[in-house]
Design an enzyme around this catalytic site. Structure first.
Site, PDB file in Angstrom:
ATOM      1  N   HIS A   2      27.941  36.004  79.726  1.00 52.41           N
ATOM      2  CA  HIS A   2      27.935  37.486  80.216  1.00 52.41           C
ATOM      3  C   HIS A   2      27.770  38.510  79.476  1.00 52.41           C
ATOM      4  O   HIS A   2      28.552  38.660  78.497  1.00 52.41           O
ATOM      5  CB  HIS A   2      29.137  37.784  81.295  1.00 52.41           C
ATOM      6  CG  HIS A   2      30.429  37.466  80.777  1.00 52.41           C
ATOM      7  ND1 HIS A   2      30.984  36.106  80.651  1.00 52.41           N
ATOM      8  CD2 HIS A   2      31.401  38.238  80.388  1.00 52.41           C
ATOM      9  CE1 HIS A   2      31.954  36.257  80.228  1.00 52.41           C
ATOM     10  NE2 HIS A   2      32.184  37.475  79.806  1.00 52.41           N
ATOM     11  N   GLN A   3      26.757  39.240  79.495  1.00 57.65           N
ATOM     12  CA  GLN A   3      26.373  40.479  78.829  1.00 57.65           C
ATOM     13  C   GLN A   3      27.040  41.611  79.365  1.00 57.65           C
ATOM     14  O   GLN A   3      26.795  42.114  80.460  1.00 57.65           O
ATOM     15  CB  GLN A   3      24.925  40.664  78.647  1.00 57.65           C
ATOM     16  CG  GLN A   3      24.577  42.014  78.170  1.00 57.65           C
ATOM     17  CD  GLN A   3      23.886  42.248  76.695  1.00 57.65           C
ATOM     18  OE1 GLN A   3      24.503  41.604  75.888  1.00 57.65           O
ATOM     19  NE2 GLN A   3      22.788  42.645  76.436  1.00 57.65           N
TER      20      GLN A   3
END
Ligand SMILES: [Zn+2]
Length: 170
Positions: free
Chosen positions: A130-131
């Site tokens: 996840h960014q």
């Protein structure tokens, strides 16, 4: 994303990351992974802001600031090098869109972008990439988190989701 900070509000409707709901087998398996489960649920309860072809955007349940988004591949992969070319390209493009939308609705002064790779690097749910897209405003790192170890969040997650989703380009 435990960071040792207390928060003054906790009325979030999402319970998937709350400790009491920790799934059997933990978050690391797809069946218990909040980033696998969120797109399977319906808006607005899942806090999903936008859906792309290969990636989607969801609010962080434990935001550092209002509008703290996570850009996630639909696939349950841990490492940035696990993404294929199309996922890599869309993750980058959607991150740019997230910045534009947040700037438009909240006039953010700056951003922190990034991915924590592995639990040792601070990833709360290391198994699903996840960014982070964290909007920043001048003065947001004030005495409350620094001295009081408490983060003040003036906007509820459901309201944040509605604001961002309505501004997201279709
Ligand atoms: Zn997952």
């Amino acid at each position: 994303m435990a960071d040792g900070l207390d928060r003054l509000w906790t009325p979030h409707r999402m319970t998937y990351i709350s400790g009491g709901d920790r799934p059997e087998g933990g978050y690391e398996r797809p069946g218990g992974c909040p980033f696998c489960l969120a797109p399977q649920r319906s808006e607005p309860e899942n806090l999903v802001v936008a859906r792309g072809e290969h990636v989607f955007v969801v609010l962080n349940l434990y935001p550092y600031n209002p509008g703290h988004l996570l850009v996630c591949p639909y696939r349950h992969v841990a490492d940035y090098t696990d993404l294929d070319d199309r996922e890599t390209a869309e993750l980058a493009a959607v991150t740019q869109t997230a910045m534009r939308v947040i700037r438009r609705v909240s006039s953010a002064h700056g951003f922190n972008l990034g991915m924590n790779q592995g639990g040792v690097a601070g990833a709360g749910i290391a198994a699903h990439l996840h960014q982070h897209v964290v909007p920043r405003w001048g003065g947001d790192a004030n005495f409350m988190p620094v001295i009081g170890r408490t983060k003040v969040l003036p906007q509820l997650l459901g309201d944040t989701r509605a604001l961002l989703a309505s501004a997201w380009p279709s």
